[in-house]
Design a protein around this motif. Structure first.
Motif, PDB file in Angstrom:
ATOM      1  N   ASP A 196       0.843  -1.190   0.000  1.00  0.00           N
ATOM      2  CA  ASP A 196       0.000   0.000   0.000  1.00  0.00           C
ATOM      3  C   ASP A 196       0.884   1.248   0.000  1.00  0.00           C
ATOM      4  N   ASP A 197       0.240   2.415   0.184  1.00  0.00           N
ATOM      5  CA  ASP A 197       0.986   3.673   0.127  1.00  0.00           C
ATOM      6  C   ASP A 197       2.001   3.781   1.267  1.00  0.00           C
ATOM      7  N   VAL A 198       1.600   3.346   2.475  1.00  0.00           N
ATOM      8  CA  VAL A 198       2.505   3.436   3.626  1.00  0.00           C
ATOM      9  C   VAL A 198       3.736   2.555   3.414  1.00  0.00           C
ATOM     10  N   MET A 199       3.522   1.339   2.944  1.00  0.00           N
ATOM     11  CA  MET A 199       4.649   0.436   2.704  1.00  0.00           C
ATOM     12  C   MET A 199       5.538   0.949   1.574  1.00  0.00           C
ATOM     13  N   MET A 200       4.940   1.521   0.525  1.00  0.00           N
ATOM     14  CA  MET A 200       5.747   2.040  -0.575  1.00  0.00           C
ATOM     15  C   MET A 200       6.587   3.235  -0.131  1.00  0.00           C
ATOM     16  N   ASN A 201       6.034   4.104   0.712  1.00  0.00           N
ATOM     17  CA  ASN A 201       6.824   5.209   1.245  1.00  0.00           C
ATOM     18  C   ASN A 201       7.955   4.702   2.134  1.00  0.00           C
ATOM     19  N   THR A 202       7.694   3.626   2.886  1.00  0.00           N
ATOM     20  CA  THR A 202       8.748   3.030   3.708  1.00  0.00           C
ATOM     21  C   THR A 202       9.874   2.477   2.830  1.00  0.00           C
ATOM     22  N   LEU A 203       9.499   1.757   1.784  1.00  0.00           N
ATOM     23  CA  LEU A 203      10.511   1.228   0.871  1.00  0.00           C
ATOM     24  C   LEU A 203      11.242   2.352   0.140  1.00  0.00           C
ATOM     25  N   LYS A 204      10.539   3.426  -0.148  1.00  0.00           N
ATOM     26  CA  LYS A 204      11.160   4.570  -0.826  1.00  0.00           C
ATOM     27  C   LYS A 204      12.294   5.148   0.006  1.00  0.00           C
ATOM     28  N   VAL A 228       2.471   3.467  -7.935  1.00  0.00           N
ATOM     29  CA  VAL A 228       3.339   3.576  -9.109  1.00  0.00           C
ATOM     30  C   VAL A 228       3.957   4.971  -9.187  1.00  0.00           C
ATOM     31  N   SER A 229       3.182   5.997  -8.859  1.00  0.00           N
ATOM     32  CA  SER A 229       3.710   7.364  -8.873  1.00  0.00           C
ATOM     33  C   SER A 229       4.782   7.546  -7.803  1.00  0.00           C
ATOM     34  N   ILE A 230       4.555   6.960  -6.624  1.00  0.00           N
ATOM     35  CA  ILE A 230       5.564   7.051  -5.556  1.00  0.00           C
ATOM     36  C   ILE A 230       6.853   6.364  -5.993  1.00  0.00           C
ATOM     37  N   MET A 231       6.730   5.199  -6.613  1.00  0.00           N
ATOM     38  CA  MET A 231       7.917   4.500  -7.087  1.00  0.00           C
ATOM     39  C   MET A 231       8.630   5.298  -8.181  1.00  0.00           C
ATOM     40  N   ASP A 247       5.758  -7.498 -12.895  1.00  0.00           N
ATOM     41  CA  ASP A 247       4.831  -8.425 -13.533  1.00  0.00           C
ATOM     42  C   ASP A 247       3.654  -8.725 -12.607  1.00  0.00           C
ATOM     43  N   GLY A 248       2.472  -8.908 -13.220  1.00  0.00           N
ATOM     44  CA  GLY A 248       1.299  -9.325 -12.479  1.00  0.00           C
ATOM     45  C   GLY A 248       0.616  -8.238 -11.680  1.00  0.00           C
ATOM     46  N   ASN A 249       0.890  -6.967 -11.946  1.00  0.00           N
ATOM     47  CA  ASN A 249       0.248  -5.855 -11.253  1.00  0.00           C
ATOM     48  C   ASN A 249      -0.692  -5.136 -12.225  1.00  0.00           C
ATOM     49  N   VAL A 250      -1.980  -5.316 -12.020  1.00  0.00           N
ATOM     50  CA  VAL A 250      -2.989  -4.717 -12.903  1.00  0.00           C
ATOM     51  C   VAL A 250      -3.364  -3.351 -12.327  1.00  0.00           C
ATOM     52  N   VAL A 251      -3.048  -2.306 -13.048  1.00  0.00           N
ATOM     53  CA  VAL A 251      -3.338  -0.929 -12.645  1.00  0.00           C
ATOM     54  C   VAL A 251      -4.346  -0.355 -13.643  1.00  0.00           C
ATOM     55  N   LYS A 252      -5.478   0.091 -13.142  1.00  0.00           N
ATOM     56  CA  LYS A 252      -6.538   0.579 -14.033  1.00  0.00           C
ATOM     57  C   LYS A 252      -6.133   1.859 -14.750  1.00  0.00           C
ATOM     58  N   ASP A 253      -5.402   2.730 -14.070  1.00  0.00           N
ATOM     59  CA  ASP A 253      -5.019   4.004 -14.687  1.00  0.00           C
ATOM     60  C   ASP A 253      -3.884   3.858 -15.698  1.00  0.00           C
ATOM     61  N   GLU A 254      -3.125   2.780 -15.635  1.00  0.00           N
ATOM     62  CA  GLU A 254      -2.081   2.472 -16.616  1.00  0.00           C
ATOM     63  C   GLU A 254      -1.080   3.625 -16.764  1.00  0.00           C
ATOM     64  N   ASN A 255      -0.588   4.117 -15.663  1.00  0.00           N
ATOM     65  CA  ASN A 255       0.412   5.188 -15.691  1.00  0.00           C
ATOM     66  C   ASN A 255       1.834   4.632 -15.658  1.00  0.00           C
ATOM     67  N   TRP A 256       2.068   3.618 -16.466  1.00  0.00           N
ATOM     68  CA  TRP A 256       3.389   2.985 -16.504  1.00  0.00           C
ATOM     69  C   TRP A 256       4.424   3.882 -17.166  1.00  0.00           C
ATOM     70  N   HIS A 257       4.003   4.826 -17.969  1.00  0.00           N
ATOM     71  CA  HIS A 257       4.965   5.690 -18.670  1.00  0.00           C
ATOM     72  C   HIS A 257       5.762   6.554 -17.696  1.00  0.00           C
ATOM     73  N   GLU A 258       5.273   6.720 -16.459  1.00  0.00           N
ATOM     74  CA  GLU A 258       6.015   7.517 -15.485  1.00  0.00           C
ATOM     75  C   GLU A 258       7.329   6.855 -15.078  1.00  0.00           C
ATOM     76  N   LEU A 259       7.473   5.582 -15.356  1.00  0.00           N
ATOM     77  CA  LEU A 259       8.683   4.856 -14.959  1.00  0.00           C
ATOM     78  C   LEU A 259       9.827   5.016 -15.949  1.00  0.00           C
ATOM     79  N   ILE A 260       9.573   5.564 -17.143  1.00  0.00           N
ATOM     80  CA  ILE A 260      10.630   5.677 -18.166  1.00  0.00           C
ATOM     81  C   ILE A 260      10.782   7.122 -18.614  1.00  0.00           C
ATOM     82  N   THR A 261      10.841   8.023 -17.658  1.00  0.00           N
ATOM     83  CA  THR A 261      11.085   9.426 -17.973  1.00  0.00           C
ATOM     84  C   THR A 261      12.571   9.645 -18.246  1.00  0.00           C
ATOM     85  N   ASP A 262      12.920  10.892 -18.546  1.00  0.00           N
ATOM     86  CA  ASP A 262      14.321  11.204 -18.831  1.00  0.00           C
ATOM     87  C   ASP A 262      15.205  11.061 -17.603  1.00  0.00           C
ATOM     88  N   GLU A 263      14.633  11.245 -16.404  1.00  0.00           N
ATOM     89  CA  GLU A 263      15.425  11.152 -15.181  1.00  0.00           C
ATOM     90  C   GLU A 263      15.543   9.722 -14.666  1.00  0.00           C
TER      91      GLU A 263
END
Length: 595
Positions: A196-204, A228-231, A247-263
């Motif tokens: 969840d969001d809390v665990m992702m912030n912890t891993l971040k 996905v945005s936090i990651m 793999d195996g993570n179904v996201v309805k908003d499909e914002n996967w493009h945020e993972l391959i930005t210039d940075e």
């Protein structure tokens, strides 16, 4: 009774009279020791009271301090001091989970590996010891017998038995360079429990200080748009990250493009079985490349097992027009048809530039051809003297040149009047040179029209020679490709172009070396387009600036077209020599003689 009382009264009177007569001690002498004892007792009592008062005050102060500490601990509004991670993933992760008041903290364990079998000890005797003695063979262990009396097989040694339900308990598996140093975590695997969001912030917070981390694998962890945005926001801080598997993570908003930005430093991205549709494929295509920019980090992209149709593949192919970094693309087990395959074949062979791309090409060419256009001329080109401007100097020079020309013409007239024949010869030479120039210009024009209607083989021959006739006539000379963003990036718009049927055609993407289109819905038309692209890449020389070897591996099995089809057989024949383990069959002496 009366007599006794009288005698007692007489006795009392005698004693009182004796005391009054001076036989007893004075009052001052009798009261002095008693008063001193009483004063001592009273002093001790006062001192004890003072000591007890101080003890009571101390105890009261201690109780107040303890109550204040307990109130501070019980105060939920008070924010604790921020925790600074040290790079030790296990310690940082456990402490942050405890601060977030998590009921169950996932364990950090080493990734399971198959147990290694110990090498058998050699039965050879040591040198110099027990020389000549024969080794005593060890007795073989007796085989185990089951209740039925048959020999029972020993359990295999390729797995480790764990306690019940321990396998299903949430845990974080890690790989380390050195297991004695907890700061050397290189890979992290989380599988089968929700983040969840809390665990992702912890891993971040933990990941941002891990210098050795290069692989993150989150399989079936229930990611959402927010996680996905936090990651994506923490990826630039993980400097050495190279592989990201979601793999195996179904996201309805499909914002996967945020993972391959210039940075983002990600080079290998896997999004298998994420339920991606054409919406997510369009965003990824735009992230791969547009007219203005292109991704220069991503090398491998795996989109197998999704729901991408022809339109999504067309958007991804449009991103590959300007992208010259991606080397591996997997679209297996999707819904790709003939239209998507034809678009991929066009991008891999050659394609016409759109109006926006033509405009951008002209901008690139103009900036490359005249970098010093806006600079002022050097001072040496101006007048020698400071008093006279450059315009007067230039006019005087024109006058001098005109006078010299007039003198030469006068000399030629005099020689002609004398009967000399040299000037007519010079005129003939000029006429001949003019005729040759005109012939060359006509040949160029004819070559230009011929190149526009040339076939594929003719184009490849011209490209192999390195000089094509009639290409980009009147355009600035071609220079080195402009670097956009990364130093290794080559802008395909600055590559050589052919003017065919009113359009500019440039070479396609030859940096993509691995393409997987298996288990789709490609028919004969789409497969023919792919075959044409491969033939073009095979016959085209490396005269283009973008370079590249073209496809080295392609998978097209389990489509609508049969594997025994002539087109599929030709594709396999083209790809067979490109296999690094391919060995050509030995030639017979008869074949060598004929060749």
């Amino acid at each position: 009774m009366s007599a006794s009382r009288k005698s007692a009264g007489v006795n009392r009177s005698h004693t009182s009279s004796d005391s009054n007569s001076g036989l007893s001690t004075p009052k001052s002498e009798a009261k002095t020791p008693r008063s001193s004892a009483k004063s001592r007792i009273s002093f001790v009592r006062v001192a004890n009271k003072i000591k007890m008062g101080k003890k009571i005050e101390r105890s009261l102060k201690g109780e107040k301090n303890q109550s204040a500490v307990s109130q501070d601990d019980e105060d939920p509004n008070k924010t604790p001091e921020p925790y600074s991670c040290t790079g030790n993933f296990q310690a940082d992760f456990t402490e942050l989970c405890r601060r977030n008041s998590m009921t169950s903290i996932p364990l950090v364990v080493h990734r399971a590996r198959p147990p290694t079998q110990a090498a058998p000890e050699s039965s050879k005797p040591e040198k110099g010891k027990d020389k000549g003695k024969s080794a005593v063979p060890e007795p073989e262990p007796e085989p185990e017998v089951d209740p039925e009396g048959e020999n029972a097989e020993p359990p295999p040694k390729t797995y480790v038995v764990k306690d019940k339900f321990e396998f299903f308990r949430p845990s974080v598996q890690v790989e380390m360079e050195n297991y004695d140093k907890p700061e050397t975590v290189t890979e992290i695997y989380i599988r089968g429990w929700k983040i969840d969001d809390v665990m992702m912030n912890t891993l971040k917070q933990c990941w941002s200080v891990m210098e050795k981390l290069h692989t993150i694998n989150l399989w079936n962890t229930g990611l959402t748009k927010d996680t996905v945005s936090i990651m994506a926001s923490t990826l630039p801080s993980i400097v050495n990250l190279r592989t990201l598997i979601l793999d195996g993570n179904v996201v309805k908003d499909e914002n996967w493009h945020e993972l391959i930005t210039d940075e983002s430093p990600v080079q290998n991205l896997s999004l298998r079985h994420c339920g991606m549709t054409d919406t997510g494929a369009k965003a990824i295509g735009e992230a791969l490349g547009t007219v203005k920019r292109a991704n220069t980090k991503l090398v491998s992209l795996n989109l197998a097992g999704n729901q991408i149709s022809d339109q999504g593949v067309i958007d991804i192919a449009n991103g590959l027009r300007m992208n010259r970094t991606l080397m591996s693309l997997s679209l297996a087990s999707n819904q790709v048809g003939d239209k998507g395959a034809s678009k991929l074949g066009e991008v891999l062979s050659r394609f016409p530039l759109s109006h926006e791309e033509v405009v951008e090409r002209r901008k690139q060419k103009s900036s490359m051809g005249s970098p010093d256009r806006n600079k002022s001329p050097p001072p040496s080109r101006r007048a020698d003297s400071k008093d006279r401007p450059g315009s007067v100097r230039s006019s005087s020079q024109h006058d001098k040149t005109d006078k010299s020309k007039q003198k030469q013409s006068a000399k030629t007239k005099k020689d002609a009047g004398k009967g000399g024949k040299e000037p007519p010869k010079e005129e003939e030479k000029h006429d001949k040179s003019k005729g040759k120039k005109d012939d060359k210009a006509a040949a160029k024009k004819e070559g230009g029209t011929g190149s526009r209607k040339a076939s594929l083989v003719a184009d490849t021959k011209n490209a192999a020679k390195g000089k094509t006739k009639g290409k980009d006539k009147g355009k600035p000379s071609q220079a080195e490709p402009e670097e956009m963003g990364d130093s290794s990036f080559i802008n395909p718009l600055t590559d050589e172009a052919d003017f065919i049927d009113g359009q500019l055609w440039v070479s396609g993407n030859r940096l993509l070396i691995n393409l997987n289109l298996s288990r789709n819905q490609i028919g004969e038309q789409g497969m023919a387009a792919i075959l044409k692209a491969m033939q073009y890449q095979t016959t085209l020389s490396l005269g283009s600036k973008s370079g590249g070897t073209g496809l080295m591996r392609i998978c097209v099995f389990k489509n609508k077209i049969s594997s025994d089809h002539d087109i599929v057989r030709k594709i396999n024949d083209i790809m067979l020599p490109k296999d690094p383990f391919y060995k050509p069959p030995p030639q017979t002496p008869e074949a060598e003689s004929t060749t």
